[in-house]
Design an enzyme around this catalytic site. Structure first.
Site, mmCIF file in Angstrom:
data_model
loop_
_atom_site.group_PDB
_atom_site.id
_atom_site.type_symbol
_atom_site.label_atom_id
_atom_site.label_comp_id
_atom_site.label_asym_id
_atom_site.label_seq_id
_atom_site.Cartn_x
_atom_site.Cartn_y
_atom_site.Cartn_z
ATOM 1 N N CYS A 103 39.435 26.140 13.478
ATOM 2 C CA CYS A 103 39.510 25.121 12.569
ATOM 3 C C CYS A 103 37.995 24.734 12.241
ATOM 4 C CB CYS A 103 40.285 24.010 13.137
ATOM 5 S SG CYS A 103 40.443 22.610 11.850
ATOM 6 N N CYS A 199 46.351 19.452 17.489
ATOM 7 C CA CYS A 199 46.916 18.670 16.393
ATOM 8 C C CYS A 199 48.572 19.192 15.904
ATOM 9 C CB CYS A 199 46.030 18.524 15.160
ATOM 10 S SG CYS A 199 45.998 19.857 14.176
#
Length: 362
Positions: A103, A199
């Site tokens: 990410c 997440c």
């Protein structure tokens, strides 16, 4: 009469947590022009403390309190393509991915940096616990002041060019200092828990439920090194070498661990702790802070998890680190980060890193 110097314009990534909230406040107090932005990356369920509607709301309210503009960038398609898809594919190949690293690599310090430049910003800032130090060879990434919260591991891929356009406003603070600062400012995020885990994997459902919605999970046999079957597992894709729980083995006796996963053969091989020791570790896809690897034989410190132990080693000049003593196996797919040897008065800087590509054994 000379013109006054232009004020630096900084795009502050605000997750809705305390770290990015205080980082934004630090920037505002420094006198730069700040615009907050929250990245909407994941549209599914999340209970990990980020990517939810409430997190966007927290970020917006903090921005309002600081008197700065707040934007939301929807980068869900990029996140799916660069992070979620590769995460699933890695499991399908029997590897252990590191989605937070990817990410940062593809979203926060690629997509966001490029968009910031296109919008006329001079730099991007985040609430990471890391520091940027000046060296004769340009800016380098260094550990944050709080050893327990240091996030340089997940930022190791940042180049000198990236760092020149990046700010880490709280890297010099400990976590306790950040929370005290947020308290003093009356921030709604002052006592908000840190985000946890991945997440897009909810604690309620877990990794298995997420993966089985996207790929077929493969049951497998658990075997010893000599091929004797001692159990079964419902999903080979969920087993990581080094794992002890979830192998369906009877209790009692010496502890046994997964030492290898072979999806083609449909097996998990188990052994004892000593079978997980390695003397060297090979890297693929290396990136180097200075553009080139350390000199052959250079002494380095190696970290193989976000908050893992540091291991002393030497760089062998052939995409491998050789440990000073046998160390615990590192699952293929995990990030391996090399640091300089710490010297008195000098920051410990990131030299570079890559992806572990090693099976257990000497």
């Amino acid at each position: 009469m000379s013109a006054a110097p232009a004020t630096e314009r900084v795009l502050m990534a605000m997750s809705g947590g305390v770290d990015s909230s205080v980082a934004a406040a630090e920037l505002v107090e420094s006198g730069v022009e700040v615009v907050g932005v929250t990245l909407k990356l994941w549209g599914g369920e999340s209970d990990s403390g980020c990517c939810s509607v409430s997190d966007v709301d927290d970020a917006r309210r903090v921005a309002d309190a600081l008197g700065i503009e707040h934007l939301v960038f929807a980068l869900g398609d990029d996140f799916e393509r660069a992070v979620v898809g590769p995460y699933v594919e890695a499991h399908a190949q029997g590897r252990t991915p590191n989605p937070c690293v990817e990410c940062n690599r593809h979203i926060k310090f690629d997509k966001l940096l490029r968009r910031a430049r296109a919008l006329g910003f001079d730099a991007v800032a985040t609430g990471h616990h890391a520091q940027i130090v000046s060296t004769l060879d340009g800016p380098r990434l260094a550990r944050g002041a709080d050893d327990a919260k240091d996030q340089s591991y997940v930022l190791h891929m940042l180049s000198a060019d990236d760092l020149a356009r990046t700010r880490f406003p709280i890297g010099h603070l400990t976590k306790d200092e950040v929370r005290r600062r947020a308290d003093a400012l009356g921030m709604r995020t002052a006592h908000k828990p840190d985000s946890q885990d991945v997440c897009f994997i909810t604690r309620a459902d877990g990794r298995r439920a997420f993966l089985e919605r996207r790929i077929d999970l493969t049951p497998g046999r658990v075997v010893t090194a000599d091929g004797a079957e001692v159990g079964t597992v419902p999903a080979l894709e969920l087993i990581t070498p080094g794992q002890r729980k979830g192998l369906g083995l009877p209790g009692g006796g010496r502890r046994r661990y997964a030492t290898a996963v072979d999806l083609d053969a449909g097996t998990v091989t188990v052994g004892f702790e000593a079978d997980l020791e390695v003397t060297a570790l090979s890297l693929s896809q290396p990136t180097w802070a200075g553009g080139s690897p350390p000199e052959r034989g250079a002494r380095v410190q190696v970290q193989t998890a976000a908050h893992g132990a540091v291991r002393n080693a030497a760089w062998d000049g052939n995409d491998r680190v050789v440990f000073d003593r046998p160390e615990r196996y590192v699952a293929s797919g995990q990030s391996v980060v090399l640091y300089s040897i710490p010297l008195d008065g000098n920051a410990q800087v990131v030299l570079g890193g890559g992806i572990a590509e090693q099976a257990p054994g000497p």
